[in-house]
Write a protein that holds these residues in place. Structure first.
Motif, mmCIF file in Angstrom:
data_model
loop_
_atom_site.group_PDB
_atom_site.id
_atom_site.type_symbol
_atom_site.label_atom_id
_atom_site.label_comp_id
_atom_site.label_asym_id
_atom_site.label_seq_id
_atom_site.Cartn_x
_atom_site.Cartn_y
_atom_site.Cartn_z
ATOM 1 N N TYR A 1 14.948 -9.790 -22.985
ATOM 2 C CA TYR A 1 14.282 -10.497 -23.838
ATOM 3 C C TYR A 1 13.448 -9.944 -24.932
ATOM 4 O O TYR A 1 12.910 -10.605 -25.503
ATOM 5 C CB TYR A 1 13.810 -11.780 -23.152
ATOM 6 N N LYS A 2 13.182 -8.613 -24.939
ATOM 7 C CA LYS A 2 12.581 -7.823 -25.650
ATOM 8 C C LYS A 2 11.089 -8.385 -25.660
ATOM 9 O O LYS A 2 10.380 -8.544 -26.795
ATOM 10 C CB LYS A 2 13.055 -7.809 -27.138
ATOM 11 N N LYS A 3 10.415 -8.475 -24.659
ATOM 12 C CA LYS A 3 9.102 -9.288 -24.432
ATOM 13 C C LYS A 3 8.126 -8.125 -24.670
ATOM 14 O O LYS A 3 8.174 -6.918 -23.920
ATOM 15 C CB LYS A 3 9.032 -10.029 -23.101
ATOM 16 N N GLN A 4 7.171 -8.566 -25.062
ATOM 17 C CA GLN A 4 5.965 -7.696 -25.399
ATOM 18 C C GLN A 4 4.798 -8.134 -24.353
ATOM 19 O O GLN A 4 4.707 -9.122 -23.839
ATOM 20 C CB GLN A 4 5.133 -7.652 -26.734
ATOM 21 N N LYS B 1 0.778 -1.346 -0.136
ATOM 22 C CA LYS B 1 -0.113 0.039 -0.053
ATOM 23 C C LYS B 1 0.834 1.304 0.075
ATOM 24 O O LYS B 1 0.261 2.325 -0.341
ATOM 25 C CB LYS B 1 -0.652 0.037 1.117
ATOM 26 N N THR B 2 2.248 1.301 0.042
ATOM 27 C CA THR B 2 3.015 2.347 0.169
ATOM 28 C C THR B 2 3.339 2.987 -1.196
ATOM 29 O O THR B 2 3.574 4.028 -1.292
ATOM 30 C CB THR B 2 4.392 2.138 0.810
ATOM 31 N N GLY B 3 3.294 1.935 -2.214
ATOM 32 C CA GLY B 3 3.567 2.330 -3.485
ATOM 33 C C GLY B 3 4.905 2.598 -3.763
ATOM 34 O O GLY B 3 5.164 2.876 -4.897
ATOM 35 N N ASP B 4 5.694 2.060 -2.785
ATOM 36 C CA ASP B 4 7.335 2.382 -3.115
ATOM 37 C C ASP B 4 7.515 1.247 -4.103
ATOM 38 O O ASP B 4 7.002 -0.047 -4.372
ATOM 39 C CB ASP B 4 7.902 2.024 -1.558
ATOM 40 N N VAL B 5 9.071 1.321 -4.754
ATOM 41 C CA VAL B 5 9.303 0.708 -5.473
ATOM 42 C C VAL B 5 9.778 -0.794 -5.060
ATOM 43 O O VAL B 5 10.155 -0.650 -4.092
ATOM 44 C CB VAL B 5 10.595 1.271 -6.242
ATOM 45 N N CYS B 6 9.347 -1.941 -5.753
ATOM 46 C CA CYS B 6 9.513 -3.089 -5.363
ATOM 47 C C CYS B 6 10.360 -4.112 -6.180
ATOM 48 O O CYS B 6 10.580 -3.620 -7.469
ATOM 49 C CB CYS B 6 8.118 -3.708 -4.993
ATOM 50 N N LEU B 7 10.957 -4.859 -5.594
ATOM 51 C CA LEU B 7 12.001 -5.677 -6.412
ATOM 52 C C LEU B 7 11.245 -6.543 -7.393
ATOM 53 O O LEU B 7 11.864 -6.806 -8.589
ATOM 54 C CB LEU B 7 12.661 -6.728 -5.532
ATOM 55 N N MET B 8 10.071 -7.031 -7.328
ATOM 56 C CA MET B 8 9.457 -7.869 -8.195
ATOM 57 C C MET B 8 9.193 -6.930 -9.560
ATOM 58 O O MET B 8 9.362 -7.506 -10.848
ATOM 59 C CB MET B 8 8.217 -8.333 -7.682
ATOM 60 N N ASP B 9 8.906 -5.918 -9.514
ATOM 61 C CA ASP B 9 8.499 -4.937 -10.490
ATOM 62 C C ASP B 9 9.855 -4.839 -11.252
ATOM 63 O O ASP B 9 9.968 -4.686 -12.625
ATOM 64 C CB ASP B 9 7.743 -3.710 -10.322
ATOM 65 N N GLU B 10 10.862 -4.522 -10.798
ATOM 66 C CA GLU B 10 12.188 -4.225 -11.426
ATOM 67 C C GLU B 10 12.867 -5.495 -12.039
ATOM 68 O O GLU B 10 13.195 -5.515 -13.231
ATOM 69 C CB GLU B 10 13.183 -3.709 -10.170
ATOM 70 N N VAL B 11 12.300 -6.651 -11.370
ATOM 71 C CA VAL B 11 12.944 -7.802 -12.249
ATOM 72 C C VAL B 11 12.181 -8.091 -13.429
ATOM 73 O O VAL B 11 12.740 -8.503 -14.556
ATOM 74 C CB VAL B 11 12.993 -9.036 -11.296
ATOM 75 N N LYS B 12 10.892 -7.850 -13.324
ATOM 76 C CA LYS B 12 10.164 -7.905 -14.436
ATOM 77 C C LYS B 12 10.408 -6.882 -15.522
ATOM 78 O O LYS B 12 10.644 -7.317 -16.762
ATOM 79 C CB LYS B 12 8.456 -7.846 -14.044
ATOM 80 N N GLU B 13 10.800 -5.702 -15.277
ATOM 81 C CA GLU B 13 11.355 -4.637 -16.120
ATOM 82 C C GLU B 13 12.925 -5.288 -16.792
ATOM 83 O O GLU B 13 12.925 -4.965 -18.105
ATOM 84 C CB GLU B 13 11.500 -3.330 -15.603
ATOM 85 N N TYR B 14 13.568 -5.991 -16.030
ATOM 86 C CA TYR B 14 14.753 -6.214 -16.368
ATOM 87 C C TYR B 14 14.477 -7.364 -17.414
ATOM 88 O O TYR B 14 15.340 -7.365 -18.442
ATOM 89 C CB TYR B 14 15.545 -6.785 -15.454
#
Length: 215
Positions: free
Chosen positions: A45-48, A27-40
């Motif tokens: 892999y140039k995923k859509q 609920k804090t809305g702070d940056v999380c590791l899971m989202d960063e790994v997804k973006e990585y």
């Protein structure tokens, strides 16, 4: 936040979680590791569209160390089974207040987590809802006012290492929630998941991933 990858195959990815970073969004809305790994993964892999990433286990926000994610449903299923069957070995290091009398020991308690206060307490096993918790520790280094420990976690209860070390009078440096008086960096405690041993999702090869603590 740049992602530090420690291991990757077709089904799994292990990364380093810095202290103070959330594993999963809240609920804090702070940056999380899971989202960063997804973006990585999306960029690599140039995923859509959306990227699949399975959360296999967690670390408390103030804790640093190794986090393992699944990249596929097969990886999620195989590793979740290993976790359920206690086939995954986790090793931690912690810097605690004071000097321990025993160079090694096994700690066994029954723990109950309070969702409202987000704190865990030690109870008698007769108490409804109390969960068995076990770890063993070994002293790695004695310092002037603190001790560096190696910890093998046998069960994975909420705040287990933190409350069990506090219970014997040696809270983790910086862990004010469980009685620490020694300050540490803001939003962090001196606890790091330094080693994770598991079997790969295909082939059953045993892998051990390691990292070094900053304390």
């Amino acid at each position: 936040m740049s992602v530090k990858v420690l291991y990757e195959d077709n089904h799994l990815i292990a990364v380093f979680k810095p202290s103070g970073v959330l594993v999963q969004g809240d609920k804090t809305g702070d940056v999380c590791l899971m989202d960063e790994v997804k973006e990585y993964l999306k960029e690599k892999y140039k995923k859509q569209g959306n990227v699949f990433l399975g959360l296999l286990h967690r670390l408390d926000r103030p804790v640093s160390g190794i986090i393992l994610f699944s990249k596929t449903s097969k990886g999620a299923s195989r590793l979740s089974e290993q976790i359920r069957n206690h086939k995954i070995k986790k090793e931690y290091q912690a810097l605690v207040e004071g000097n321990l009398k025993k160079s090694k020991d096994i700690l066994i308690n029954y723990l109950l987590h309070d969702e409202k206060t987000n704190k865990t307490q030690v109870l008698n096993k007769e108490k409804t809802g109390a969960q068995y918790a076990e770890l063993d520790y070994e002293v790695l280094e004695k310092r002037k006012k603190n001790t560096l420990l190696k910890i093998n976690l046998k069960t994975g209860r909420h705040h287990q290492i933190r409350i069990q070390l506090s219970q014997i009078g040696h809270p983790i440096v910086g862990d004010k929630k469980y009685g620490a008086k020694t300050p540490y960096q803001e939003g962090q405690i001196a606890l790091c998941a330094v080693s994770l041993t598991f079997q790969t999702a295909t082939g059953g090869e045993t892998k051990t991933i390691t990292t070094e603590p900053s304390f």
